[in-house]
Design an enzyme around this catalytic site. Sequence first.
Site, PDB file in Angstrom:
ATOM      1  N   THR A 143      32.935   0.205   4.129  1.00  0.00           N
ATOM      2  CA  THR A 143      32.208   1.348   4.673  1.00  0.00           C
ATOM      3  C   THR A 143      33.173   2.513   4.841  1.00  0.00           C
ATOM      4  O   THR A 143      34.402   2.336   4.837  1.00  0.00           O
ATOM      5  CB  THR A 143      31.537   0.993   6.019  1.00  0.00           C
ATOM      6  OG1 THR A 143      30.580   2.000   6.355  1.00  0.00           O
ATOM      7  CG2 THR A 143      32.557   0.858   7.139  1.00  0.00           C
ATOM      8  N   HIS A 183      63.025  20.795  46.538  1.00  0.00           N
ATOM      9  CA  HIS A 183      62.102  21.831  47.007  1.00  0.00           C
ATOM     10  C   HIS A 183      62.626  23.224  46.659  1.00  0.00           C
ATOM     11  O   HIS A 183      62.443  24.180  47.418  1.00  0.00           O
ATOM     12  CB  HIS A 183      61.853  21.707  48.512  1.00  0.00           C
ATOM     13  CG  HIS A 183      61.376  20.351  48.938  1.00  0.00           C
ATOM     14  ND1 HIS A 183      60.075  19.938  48.801  1.00  0.00           N
ATOM     15  CD2 HIS A 183      62.061  19.289  49.453  1.00  0.00           C
ATOM     16  CE1 HIS A 183      59.959  18.691  49.235  1.00  0.00           C
ATOM     17  NE2 HIS A 183      61.146  18.278  49.625  1.00  0.00           N
ATOM     18  N   SER A 191      63.774  41.274  24.232  1.00  0.00           N
ATOM     19  CA  SER A 191      62.598  41.997  24.721  1.00  0.00           C
ATOM     20  C   SER A 191      62.406  43.257  23.888  1.00  0.00           C
ATOM     21  O   SER A 191      63.380  43.880  23.441  1.00  0.00           O
ATOM     22  CB  SER A 191      62.780  42.370  26.191  1.00  0.00           C
ATOM     23  OG  SER A 191      61.836  43.337  26.589  1.00  0.00           O
ATOM     24  N   SER A 192      61.146  43.645  23.703  1.00  0.00           N
ATOM     25  CA  SER A 192      60.866  44.865  22.942  1.00  0.00           C
ATOM     26  C   SER A 192      61.229  46.112  23.728  1.00  0.00           C
ATOM     27  O   SER A 192      61.358  47.198  23.145  1.00  0.00           O
ATOM     28  CB  SER A 192      59.385  44.912  22.557  1.00  0.00           C
ATOM     29  OG  SER A 192      58.586  44.987  23.731  1.00  0.00           O
ATOM     30  N   LYS A 238      67.621  41.614  27.886  1.00  0.00           N
ATOM     31  CA  LYS A 238      66.963  40.329  28.060  1.00  0.00           C
ATOM     32  C   LYS A 238      67.379  39.299  27.000  1.00  0.00           C
ATOM     33  O   LYS A 238      67.495  39.595  25.820  1.00  0.00           O
ATOM     34  CB  LYS A 238      65.437  40.478  28.024  1.00  0.00           C
ATOM     35  CG  LYS A 238      64.843  41.249  29.182  1.00  0.00           C
ATOM     36  CD  LYS A 238      65.161  40.584  30.523  1.00  0.00           C
ATOM     37  CE  LYS A 238      64.484  39.254  30.722  1.00  0.00           C
ATOM     38  NZ  LYS A 238      63.021  39.340  30.797  1.00  0.00           N
ATOM     39  N   ASN A 252      65.656  35.821  26.859  1.00  0.00           N
ATOM     40  CA  ASN A 252      64.679  34.919  27.468  1.00  0.00           C
ATOM     41  C   ASN A 252      64.831  33.481  26.952  1.00  0.00           C
ATOM     42  O   ASN A 252      65.195  33.272  25.789  1.00  0.00           O
ATOM     43  CB  ASN A 252      63.264  35.416  27.174  1.00  0.00           C
ATOM     44  CG  ASN A 252      62.991  36.762  27.815  1.00  0.00           C
ATOM     45  OD1 ASN A 252      63.387  37.011  28.946  1.00  0.00           O
ATOM     46  ND2 ASN A 252      62.335  37.650  27.077  1.00  0.00           N
ATOM     47  N   GLU A 293      38.100  13.376  16.810  1.00  0.00           N
ATOM     48  CA  GLU A 293      39.420  12.858  16.452  1.00  0.00           C
ATOM     49  C   GLU A 293      40.059  13.669  15.337  1.00  0.00           C
ATOM     50  O   GLU A 293      41.284  13.771  15.249  1.00  0.00           O
ATOM     51  CB  GLU A 293      39.315  11.404  15.998  1.00  0.00           C
ATOM     52  CG  GLU A 293      38.762  10.451  17.031  1.00  0.00           C
ATOM     53  CD  GLU A 293      38.481   9.076  16.434  1.00  0.00           C
ATOM     54  OE1 GLU A 293      38.890   8.834  15.276  1.00  0.00           O
ATOM     55  OE2 GLU A 293      37.860   8.248  17.119  1.00  0.00           O
TER      56      GLU A 293
END
Length: 463
Positions: free
Chosen positions: A108, A156, A279-280, A285, A287, A326
């Site tokens: 099948t 923390h 960064s633009s 920067k 990042n 799926e």
Amino acid sequence: MVATHNAPFSMLWQFAGNATQCEIYSAQNTIDSLLRVEAALAQAQGEQGVISVQDATAIKGACVAENIDHDELWASARNVGYPIFGLVRQISEHLPEGPDGRVHYGATTQDIMDSGLALQMSASLEALDAQLQRLGDALATQADRYKDAVMAGRTHAQQAVPTTFGASIAVVLDELRRQRERIASAHESVRVISMFGAGGTNAAQGPHSIQVRGRVAELLGLRDTDVPWHVDRDRLSEYGFVCATLCGSLAKLARDIVDLSRTEIGEVFEPFNEHRGASSTMPQKVNPISSELIIGISASASALLSAFTRIQEAGHQRAAGEWQAEWLIVPTIGALAGSALDEAIVIAEGMRVDTERMKANLRLDGGLIMAEAQMIQLADHMGREHAHDLVYAASERARAQGTVLGEALREVADEQGKGQLLPDHLVAPQDYVGEASHIVETAISNWQGSTPLAAATEHAARR
């Protein structure tokens, strides 16, 4: 069924489309996997006398990629709902009368598609484990390199007690070792043949059904089973869980890098090259782009995981919609896991570590990070509770006056008539890292003792 990385999917996909995983789930490899199953079925049936050996040989010869017109196949699949009807017709077109009626004999659609998917998921997990090997090896090297690099341990989000950067890496490394074990378990679960016919009883295969299925499994390198799994999709959920939790483990590493690279902390950074993380608008920067991508991938994989438990609802002997889900979620989550590993390898192999900044940060807040250490040091002389109260009072004074904990401690102790109980030399950060070295050595040893999936699979095949 087929990865959608060639479609206008999302901007994330342009960054997170791991090449190996996309190839495993590509349209071409999907078709190749289906052809392998059809060829193995014909060979097994020929050996068992279900069809003639001559017909089986002819069918195997026709189950090749160049005999399949992709456009025609997917057009048929959209009309029928599945690709196997069209696949069988195209294979048959390359056979003479006789063997053309023996293609896909007694099977099948889902038998072929599930068995093909088992091949793809197995390959996916093997590829993920190979990436994990490289990542774990890189982290083991870094853990060993920085096993004595003392830094602030943080709980923390605040400085807590000293630790070492190597010990911090070791925790992640040991988690990846456990993920390797989960990958191996999932690999064993998903590499299973599916050959049970229309309703799961395999009636159409006749009296040799068990022998045929076992031989098909052997030819494909899959495990045999006597129980159908057309609607039992926990195997796929296990695959999804492993991919999603692997992304989660990598997100933990990424989150630490993001936090440690903050300007105010400045202890660990991603690798750098020109305009990496630029960064633009802000020229300064740099990042943490790999870490950010991993965190984004993990969030996506986590959300996608819920769909895997949803597909387990498939009822009776065949799904009505759950199966179709799926076709998107399996290749997508595999590609996300592979992409997260790609970025984690970049971080692990090229991280920049500022040990001098780590030392400087230990002196922040007047050295209050040594409060527990000094409390424990005094506990032998005055008892833990009395030592706790003394150091607590000294910590409050040090913060209020902006002084160093050690100085405040001696002042408070003298005022309370306990100055004679203080040692000449208070414990230093490098003296209070406990089992850090042992933790690193153990994590590295455990990682090096873990078995790569490729080696385990080869060993199992030899048995």
